[in-house]
Scaffold this active site. Structure first.
Site, PDB file in Angstrom:
ATOM      1  N   CYS A   2       0.966  -0.918  -0.035  1.00  0.00           N
ATOM      2  CA  CYS A   2      -0.171  -0.136   0.064  1.00  0.00           C
ATOM      3  C   CYS A   2       1.121   0.992  -0.010  1.00  0.00           C
ATOM      4  CB  CYS A   2      -1.151   0.123   1.290  1.00  0.00           C
ATOM      5  SG  CYS A   2      -1.913  -1.131   1.052  1.00  0.00           S
ATOM      6  N   GLU A  72       3.613  -6.954   4.192  1.00  0.00           N
ATOM      7  CA  GLU A  72       3.105  -8.195   4.437  1.00  0.00           C
ATOM      8  C   GLU A  72       3.793  -8.598   5.283  1.00  0.00           C
ATOM      9  OE1 GLU A  72       0.422  -9.029   2.709  1.00  0.00           O
ATOM     10  OE2 GLU A  72       0.730  -8.114   0.919  1.00  0.00           O
ATOM     11  N   ASP A  95      -2.745  -9.426   7.722  1.00  0.00           N
ATOM     12  CA  ASP A  95      -1.692  -9.667   8.933  1.00  0.00           C
ATOM     13  C   ASP A  95      -1.859  -8.246   9.141  1.00  0.00           C
ATOM     14  OD1 ASP A  95      -1.727  -8.228   6.452  1.00  0.00           O
ATOM     15  OD2 ASP A  95       1.151  -8.755   6.244  1.00  0.00           O
TER      16      ASP A  95
END
Length: 589
Positions: A2, A72, A95
């Site tokens: 992102c 991640e 996550d």
């Protein structure tokens, strides 16, 4: 994967333009949260848990901790199980929620537990703290700027210019860029805008505005593994486990397959582990010298049938996309064009995440610098005044000797990989050479190993070249195309292991990446093992020469630049030096 941004104590919350400037990083959703003095924004590219419930900013149930997160965490399911045993309940499969709960349970100690690629900000309302955090290897970017008691942070430099179009440039960025071919961290093109160091967190006390940076992860060479057999077994296990972790995704995922050892190994291991629905992506060229399709075919012939994307790129693609390439550059780079095109190809074929072989050359010894570090040792015995006198020598390779007598922290690196000498930079920029050296002397390297062995080569390639050139290029070029790039060779467990193995076992002067090849010699085809080292390069020298009339107006119009142009056309210098001047002018105007 992102884009994140936010501010503290900033009344000029020009959030809409800042958000729009990094919209390419997260086309799937936009989220915003604010209170009296903090604002958080998030652009989401959905990879894990594609539901709206996993959108950000995300808050704890008590609403006293808020997070915006980019990345991640590959071991998030293990951490989730531990937290569930402690009574935590989760409403998503993301996550992000695990990172949030981990901080809630363990505080800043939780950062040491994460194995992944990430940068994030946490607002701890209970303790009146704001934190910025970056992963162990500097894979995902995070930039910040303080002004008095206010703070602005963003995933890309372009966000600061969107926030304030009149933001002043860093007066030293051009000298740094011409010297390195990139801008070394923590410096950027903008004044008082810095990159957060890898393995660090910045903590701000909101009431007082006081802040400090703390290191939660740092790799040091320990050389405690001295058994070749043990090292080979550990490399095989750790690399395989990392690739398996990196294959976790709820979105379409692929593997960059160049035909070299690193990318081929990732594809072959993923195949051997039984992963289904693999997609491999290769770029090919009409220019046979640069085309690696025969080696890509060798790897594919040793795998089960999977989807394979073969993308041809030619000089017309280069010319047609040149404006978009410059737009995609968040920071100036003498490279990054290859990352642009492979990312574009992946995105256009429906992939949202891909695995890359970046990192293997740096930690396993695949570059020429590993065989040249002994030369650095021998040259260091020459008196400094003699080495320094070489700086005005017309041959750039000879002039780079001056770096070894400069007492700069980056002296050895610049001798091995420097782009333009301070003497030539001063002519190009019209600045005093002392000014150039002044900019370079302000750069410092932490945890510098002082032995002239291959661990030093690995340190320089990893902490200077890879961190500042490759990882930056990959991030902004891939995210420009809304694509996540994963780098399994930079897994936390692999880096920890490689820092523990004695260099006498880890490196072999005759066989590049000896330990990696030895660990997987049963699955790596001989045609790939024995091929000549090429690297993933484009025919840019040919394309630039064939279209030089188009690029001439993009160059600074000075006698020095014209001389460099002539040297390039005569084949006496590498294309990257000319390209660096073209990029320099784009960022200067």
């Amino acid at each position: 994967m992102c884009g994140i941004f936010g501010s503290l104590n900033n009344k000029n919350r020009n959030i809409e333009s800042l958000s729009q400037s990094i919209s390419h990083r997260g086309p799937d959703s936009f989220g915003f949260w604010e209170d009296d003095n903090v604002s958080f924004g998030h652009r989401r590219l959905s990879i894990i848990d594609l539901s709206e419930a996993a959108n950000q900013p995300m808050l704890t149930k008590s609403k006293d901790i808020v997070i915006v997160y980019n990345g991640e965490i590959y071991n998030y399911l293990d951490l989730k199980k531990k937290l569930e045993k402690k009574g935590y309940q989760f409403s998503t499969n993301s996550d992000t929620e695990v990172v949030l709960a981990s901080y809630q349970e363990w505080g800043v100690k939780s950062f040491e537990l994460f194995n992944g690629i990430f940068s994030f900000s946490i607002l701890d309302k209970k303790n009146n703290k704001l934190l910025l955090v970056r992963d162990h290897a500097g894979i995902k970017p995070l930039y910040y700027s303080f002004h008095k008691d206010s703070l602005i942070f963003c995933s890309e430099i372009r966000g600061f210019k969107a926030f304030n179009p009149n933001w002043k440039q860093n007066p030293d960025w051009d000298a740094l860029f011409l010297t390195f071919g990139f801008i070394p961290s923590p410096q950027t093109t903008l004044m008082n805008v810095y990159s957060l160091s890898k393995g660090n967190y910045l903590i701000i006390d909101i009431p007082s505005g006081k802040h400090k940076s703390e290191k939660y992860n740092q790799f040091t060479f320990s050389n405690i593994i001295n058994s070749k057999k043990e090292a080979i077994e550990l490399v095989r296990t750790t690399v395989s486990e990392s690739i398996s972790r990196n294959m976790t995704s709820d979105a379409p995922l692929g593997i960059f397959l160049s035909g070299g050892i690193d990318s081929s190994l990732i594809a072959l291991i993923a195949d051997s582990l039984g992963h289904k629905d693999l997609t491999t992506l290769s770029v090919t060229f009409k220019e046979k010298t640069f085309d690696e399709s025969p080696y890509q075919k060798i790897a594919l012939d040793n795998m089960r049938p999977h989807r394979h994307i073969n993308q041809s790129v030619d000089q017309n693609d280069f010319i047609e996309n040149i404006e978009d390439i410059f737009n995609a550059m968040d920071q100036p780079s003498c490279d990054s064009i290859n990352s642009y095109f492979v990312s574009k190809a992946a995105h256009s074929n429906g992939l949202k995440a891909v695995l890359s072989g970046v990192g293997a050359d740096e930690i396993f010894g695949g570059y020429p610098s590993f065989s040249r570090i002994g030369l650095v040792d021998r040259l260091s015995n020459i008196p400094n005044f003699i080495l320094k006198a070489m700086e005005k020598f017309p041959n750039e390779k000879v002039s780079r000797l001056s770096y070894l007598g400069s007492n700069l922290d980056y002296g050895e690196y610049l001798f091995l990989r420097g782009m333009v000498s301070p003497h030539l930079s001063s002519k190009i920029l019209g600045r005093n050479i002392k000014n150039i050296y002044g900019a370079l002397s302000n750069l410092k390297i932490e945890n510098y190993p002082r032995n002239y062995d291959n661990n030093l080569a690995a340190f320089l390639e990893t902490n200077v070249y890879m961190e500042n050139q490759l990882l930056k290029d990959i991030d902004y070029m891939s995210m420009w195309h809304s694509l996540e790039v994963r780098v399994p060779f930079l897994d936390k467990e692999i880096l920890s292991l490689m820092h523990s193995i004695s260099p006498s076992i880890k490196f072999n002067g005759k066989v590049p990446k000896y330990l990696l090849v030895k660990a997987f010699e049963d699955i790596l085809p001989q045609g790939i093992i024995n091929r000549k080292k090429q690297g993933f390069t484009f025919p840019l020298s040919i394309w630039l020469k064939q279209n030089i009339d188009m690029f001439k107006p993009m160059l600074p119009d000075t006698p020095v630049t014209n001389n460099i142009l002539n040297q390039f056309l005569e084949g006496r210098i590498h294309w990257s030096r000319l390209w660096a001047l073209i990029v320099y002018k784009q960022f200067k105007t």
